[in-house]
Write a protein that holds these residues in place. Structure first.
Motif, mmCIF file in Angstrom:
data_model
loop_
_atom_site.group_PDB
_atom_site.id
_atom_site.type_symbol
_atom_site.label_atom_id
_atom_site.label_comp_id
_atom_site.label_asym_id
_atom_site.label_seq_id
_atom_site.Cartn_x
_atom_site.Cartn_y
_atom_site.Cartn_z
ATOM 1 N N ALA A 1 14.487 0.124 12.393
ATOM 2 C CA ALA A 1 13.660 1.228 12.892
ATOM 3 C C ALA A 1 13.786 2.462 12.003
ATOM 4 C CB ALA A 1 14.052 1.575 14.323
ATOM 5 N N PHE A 2 14.976 2.666 11.469
ATOM 6 C CA PHE A 2 15.179 3.846 10.625
ATOM 7 C C PHE A 2 14.944 3.572 9.150
ATOM 8 C CE2 PHE A 2 17.794 4.939 14.383
ATOM 9 C CZ PHE A 2 17.041 6.023 14.780
ATOM 10 N N ALA A 3 14.639 2.328 8.779
ATOM 11 C CA ALA A 3 14.402 1.996 7.377
ATOM 12 C C ALA A 3 13.108 2.610 6.852
ATOM 13 C CB ALA A 3 14.363 0.481 7.188
ATOM 14 N N ALA A 4 12.066 2.648 7.690
ATOM 15 C CA ALA A 4 10.790 3.209 7.230
ATOM 16 C C ALA A 4 10.902 4.692 6.909
ATOM 17 C CB ALA A 4 9.706 2.954 8.269
ATOM 18 N N LYS B 1 10.790 6.538 3.041
ATOM 19 C CA LYS B 1 9.836 7.636 2.811
ATOM 20 C C LYS B 1 10.561 8.860 2.265
ATOM 21 C CE LYS B 1 5.802 9.644 3.644
ATOM 22 N NZ LYS B 1 4.777 9.546 2.654
ATOM 23 N N ASP B 2 11.744 9.160 2.812
ATOM 24 C CA ASP B 2 12.509 10.324 2.366
ATOM 25 C C ASP B 2 13.066 10.151 0.958
ATOM 26 O OD1 ASP B 2 12.039 11.633 4.732
ATOM 27 O OD2 ASP B 2 13.983 11.107 5.624
ATOM 28 N N PHE B 3 13.561 8.970 0.651
ATOM 29 C CA PHE B 3 14.229 8.777 -0.626
ATOM 30 C C PHE B 3 13.304 8.382 -1.767
ATOM 31 C CE2 PHE B 3 18.022 8.600 2.018
ATOM 32 C CZ PHE B 3 18.877 9.381 1.263
ATOM 33 N N PHE B 4 12.233 7.689 -1.478
ATOM 34 C CA PHE B 4 11.366 7.194 -2.536
ATOM 35 C C PHE B 4 9.973 7.803 -2.511
ATOM 36 C CE2 PHE B 4 14.282 3.619 -1.479
ATOM 37 C CZ PHE B 4 15.060 3.701 -2.624
ATOM 38 N N ASP B 5 9.727 8.732 -1.626
ATOM 39 C CA ASP B 5 8.442 9.420 -1.472
ATOM 40 C C ASP B 5 7.284 8.478 -1.175
ATOM 41 O OD1 ASP B 5 9.434 11.992 -1.750
ATOM 42 O OD2 ASP B 5 9.266 11.910 -3.936
#
Length: 139
Positions: free
Chosen positions: A38-41, A45-49
């Motif tokens: 659930a927290f992977a998405a 998004k935060d780390f790889f934009d």
């Protein structure tokens, strides 16, 4: 004369106990993996934009079925009594699955998450039913 010691017959209750422990372990492992999923998405998004992994859909519905399967398998009074200390834990993943699935089913229109909502509600109802059944047997 003394009889030769007979081979001990397998007690069905003793054979079921490890299966419930394995089932409970599976529910816990699936819950940890579901939380990570659930927290992977948002993490990607935060780390790889960009979102490398989308939000959970069909796999969330499968994860939400695991506590229900365990409750269904433990529907006999003696099996349900064996899960006495773990019943509160079962409510944690159920609540998490339910809230996540309901939010994304309603807000984003992901129809397959309604399966997770229904499974969570059904499992909550099963837990309530089995707790009531256990209370009735206690009197």
């Amino acid at each position: 004369m003394t009889d030769a010691p007979r081979a001990r017959e397998a007690d069905p209750a003793n054979l079921r106990a490890p299966r419930f422990l394995y089932g409970l372990a599976a529910v816990k492992v699936v819950f940890v993996l579901a939380v990570l999923r659930a927290f992977a998405a948002p993490f990607t998004k935060d780390f790889f934009d960009e979102e490398l992994i989308s939000t959970p859909t069909w796999e969330w519905a499968i994860c939400s079925l695991t506590p229900g399967v365990l409750v269904f398998l433990a529907r006999r009074p003696e099996d349900w009594a064996g899960l006495a200390y773990e019943r509160n834990f079962l409510r944690i993943p159920l609540g998490f699955y339910f809230i996540y699935a309901l939010a994304f089913a309603v807000l984003q229109g992901v129809w397959i998450l309604w399966i997770a909502v229904a499974a969570s509600i059904g499992t909550f109802a099963g837990i309530r039913y089995l707790n009531g059944k256990e209370a009735a047997h206690a009197h």
